[in-house]
Scaffold this motif. Structure first.
Motif, short mmCIF file in Angstrom:
data_model
loop_
_atom_site.label_atom_id
_atom_site.label_comp_id
_atom_site.label_asym_id
_atom_site.label_seq_id
_atom_site.Cartn_x
_atom_site.Cartn_y
_atom_site.Cartn_z
N ALA A 1 65.33 -23.64 -0.83
CA ALA A 1 64.54 -22.91 -1.83
C ALA A 1 63.08 -23.35 -1.81
O ALA A 1 62.17 -22.54 -1.88
CB ALA A 1 65.13 -23.14 -3.23
N LEU A 2 62.87 -24.68 -1.70
CA LEU A 2 61.50 -25.18 -1.67
C LEU A 2 60.77 -24.72 -0.43
O LEU A 2 59.61 -24.34 -0.46
CB LEU A 2 61.50 -26.72 -1.74
N PHE A 3 61.48 -24.74 0.72
CA PHE A 3 60.86 -24.30 1.97
C PHE A 3 60.50 -22.82 1.90
O PHE A 3 59.42 -22.40 2.28
CB PHE A 3 61.80 -24.54 3.14
N THR A 4 61.42 -22.01 1.36
CA THR A 4 61.17 -20.58 1.25
C THR A 4 59.98 -20.31 0.35
O THR A 4 59.12 -19.50 0.65
CB THR A 4 62.42 -19.86 0.69
N SER A 5 59.93 -21.04 -0.80
CA SER A 5 58.81 -20.85 -1.72
C SER A 5 57.50 -21.19 -1.05
O SER A 5 56.51 -20.48 -1.17
CB SER A 5 59.02 -21.72 -2.96
N SER A 6 57.47 -22.32 -0.30
CA SER A 6 56.24 -22.72 0.38
C SER A 6 55.85 -21.72 1.44
O SER A 6 54.69 -21.38 1.60
CB SER A 6 56.44 -24.11 1.01
N ALA A 7 56.86 -21.23 2.20
CA ALA A 7 56.57 -20.31 3.30
C ALA A 7 56.03 -18.99 2.80
O ALA A 7 55.28 -18.30 3.49
CB ALA A 7 57.84 -20.08 4.13
N GLN A 8 56.42 -18.61 1.57
CA GLN A 8 55.99 -17.32 1.04
C GLN A 8 54.66 -17.41 0.28
O GLN A 8 54.08 -16.39 -0.05
CB GLN A 8 57.07 -16.76 0.12
N ALA A 9 54.20 -18.63 0.02
CA ALA A 9 52.99 -18.81 -0.79
C ALA A 9 51.75 -18.73 0.07
O ALA A 9 51.01 -19.69 0.23
CB ALA A 9 53.07 -20.14 -1.54
N HIS A 10 51.50 -17.59 0.66
CA HIS A 10 50.36 -17.41 1.55
C HIS A 10 49.11 -17.07 0.76
O HIS A 10 49.16 -16.64 -0.38
CB HIS A 10 50.64 -16.27 2.55
N VAL A 11 47.94 -17.25 1.42
CA VAL A 11 46.71 -16.68 0.88
C VAL A 11 46.77 -15.17 1.12
O VAL A 11 47.03 -14.73 2.24
CB VAL A 11 45.47 -17.30 1.57
N THR A 12 46.54 -14.39 0.09
CA THR A 12 46.67 -12.93 0.18
C THR A 12 45.46 -12.24 -0.41
O THR A 12 44.64 -12.85 -1.10
CB THR A 12 47.94 -12.45 -0.54
N LEU A 13 45.36 -10.93 -0.14
CA LEU A 13 44.32 -10.10 -0.73
C LEU A 13 44.86 -9.42 -1.99
O LEU A 13 45.98 -8.89 -1.98
CB LEU A 13 43.86 -9.03 0.26
N GLU A 14 44.07 -9.44 -3.06
CA GLU A 14 44.50 -8.78 -4.29
C GLU A 14 44.69 -7.28 -4.07
O GLU A 14 45.66 -6.69 -4.54
CB GLU A 14 43.47 -9.02 -5.39
N LYS A 15 43.77 -6.67 -3.34
CA LYS A 15 43.87 -5.25 -3.01
C LYS A 15 43.92 -5.13 -1.49
O LYS A 15 42.95 -5.46 -0.80
CB LYS A 15 42.67 -4.47 -3.57
N ALA A 16 45.04 -4.67 -0.97
CA ALA A 16 45.26 -4.64 0.48
C ALA A 16 45.01 -3.28 1.10
O ALA A 16 45.35 -3.06 2.27
CB ALA A 16 46.68 -5.11 0.80
N ASP A 17 44.43 -2.34 0.33
CA ASP A 17 44.12 -1.00 0.84
C ASP A 17 42.67 -0.66 0.50
O ASP A 17 42.20 -0.97 -0.59
CB ASP A 17 45.04 0.07 0.23
N ALA A 18 41.99 0.00 1.43
CA ALA A 18 40.60 0.41 1.19
C ALA A 18 40.28 1.60 2.09
O ALA A 18 41.10 1.99 2.94
CB ALA A 18 39.63 -0.74 1.45
N THR A 19 39.10 2.15 1.92
CA THR A 19 38.68 3.32 2.68
C THR A 19 37.39 3.02 3.42
O THR A 19 36.45 2.46 2.85
CB THR A 19 38.45 4.53 1.74
N ALA A 20 37.33 3.39 4.69
CA ALA A 20 36.11 3.22 5.47
C ALA A 20 34.97 4.01 4.82
O ALA A 20 35.19 5.06 4.22
CB ALA A 20 36.32 3.68 6.91
N GLY A 21 33.73 3.49 4.95
CA GLY A 21 32.58 4.15 4.35
C GLY A 21 32.34 3.76 2.92
O GLY A 21 31.48 4.34 2.25
N THR A 22 33.07 2.76 2.41
CA THR A 22 32.90 2.29 1.04
C THR A 22 32.66 0.78 1.03
O THR A 22 32.92 0.09 2.01
CB THR A 22 34.14 2.59 0.17
N PHE A 23 32.16 0.28 -0.11
CA PHE A 23 32.06 -1.16 -0.30
C PHE A 23 33.41 -1.67 -0.79
O PHE A 23 34.03 -1.09 -1.68
CB PHE A 23 30.96 -1.52 -1.30
N TYR A 24 33.85 -2.78 -0.19
CA TYR A 24 35.16 -3.35 -0.53
C TYR A 24 34.96 -4.73 -1.15
O TYR A 24 34.23 -5.56 -0.62
CB TYR A 24 36.02 -3.47 0.72
N LYS A 25 35.62 -4.96 -2.28
CA LYS A 25 35.61 -6.27 -2.93
C LYS A 25 36.86 -7.01 -2.51
O LYS A 25 37.96 -6.68 -2.95
CB LYS A 25 35.54 -6.11 -4.45
#
Length: 317
Positions: free
Chosen positions: A14-38
């Motif tokens: 359980a501890l290994f799985t929790s650690s393996a899943q705790a990645h650095v991620t993006l809050e918003k993983a979708d965007a559109t070309a031609g726009t400013f992305y935060k």
């Protein structure tokens, strides 16, 4: 004793799985070309209990004029250099800019959560794609390198955050764009055919936003007897065309375009001509994603990739 050992083993898993899943991620993983992305990078743990003291992000190609957000208690530094190509920005070509951002000098305990933010313009020239955003997380003891991009279906221990970028003007799936699992199937089309023609070509764009490859194997077309995946190429000045019996691989993070003169679908044994302006139903068959329903917009006989669709057609770029 057996129960104690089993409980200990279950806790370790359980501890290994929790650690393996705790990645650095993006809050918003979708965007559109031609726009400013935060870009909001979410950091939820340290390095095996050690506090985080530095976050460094590599700015992907096509992210123009990147600027970090200041963070109280942290020093922000940027590195600049040439882009992979010149991009249009505010009506002028820009060939260099910020390529890396580093927040350092602070301390984020392992048991706390925080966010690191930057903004950038997503250049339309870079197109629709899945863009990895590599991050190196340095701690008092050790580091995590969230930089891995899947190759050949390998399972990743430290995947880079990935931003799925839609083409300019396609903020959400629209007519002619279909999502199937990790695949985005964009703008299927065909050409009108003269009377008596027995074959026609099918064209589209496929983006794999996931971490494992898939393979286009074929499909169906309501006006034909069968559908094959073909490749057209010029070898020693001679144009050749062959069927890809094993299908066409769509690698993780890549966009594959089926277009005249290259990869394409071949609609065999046409039962009636295709007329400009109409829409014909069909399916695509993938090794992993399975069967996906699509509609092919019929353009003019001499239509080329990127040409606008007829008024009755679907979503085009």
């Amino acid at each position: 004793m057996t129960r104690i050992l089993l409980s200990g083993a279950a806790l370790a898993v359980a501890l290994f799985t929790s650690s393996a899943q705790a990645h650095v991620t993006l809050e918003k993983a979708d965007a559109t070309a031609g726009t400013f992305y935060k870009a909001v990078l979410k950091v939820g743990h340290g390095c095996e209990g050690s506090p985080t003291t530095q976050i460094k992000v590599t700015v992907p190609n096509g992210f123009v004029a990147a600027k970090p957000m200041p963070k109280p208690g942290w020093t922000v530094e940027t590195a600049s250099g040439p882009y992979d190509r010149a991009y249009a920005f505010h009506g002028k070509p820009v060939a260099e800019g910020v390529t890396a951002i580093t927040w350092s000098g602070g301390s984020l305990p392992d048991g706390q959560y925080d966010e690191f933010v930057f903004v950038a313009f997503l250049a339309p020239e870079a197109g629709a794609r899945a863009a990895p955003v590599p991050v190196v997380q340095t701690c008092v003891k050790g580091e995590h390198r969230w930089v891995e991009v899947a190759q050949g279906g390998a399972k990743l221990a430290a995947p880079a955050p990935v931003l799925k970028i839609a083409a300019a003007g396609a903020a959400a799936p629209a007519a002619g764009t279909v999502e199937a699992g990790d695949l985005v199937i964009d703008a299927p089309w065909s050409r009108a055919t003269p009377g008596g023609a027995k074959v026609a070509g099918g064209f589209l764009r496929i983006t794999n936003t996931g971490t494992t490859p898939d393979r286009l194997l074929g499909g169906t077309f309501s006006r034909s007897g069968s559908v094959q995946v073909h490749e057209m190429a010029v070898n020693n000045g001679v144009m050749t065309m062959r069927e890809l019996a094993d299908g066409l691989e769509i690698a993780p993070g890549q966009t594959v375009e089926l277009a005249p003169g290259g990869y394409h679908l071949m609609f065999m044994d046409l039962r009636e001509p295709l007329k400009e302006g109409e829409t014909v139903t069909g399916t695509l068959r993938f090794k992993t994603a399975g069967t996906v329903d699509v509609s092919f917009v019929v353009r003019g006989i001499g239509a080329k990739a990127g040409a606008p669709a007829p008024a009755a057609g679907g979503h085009q770029h």
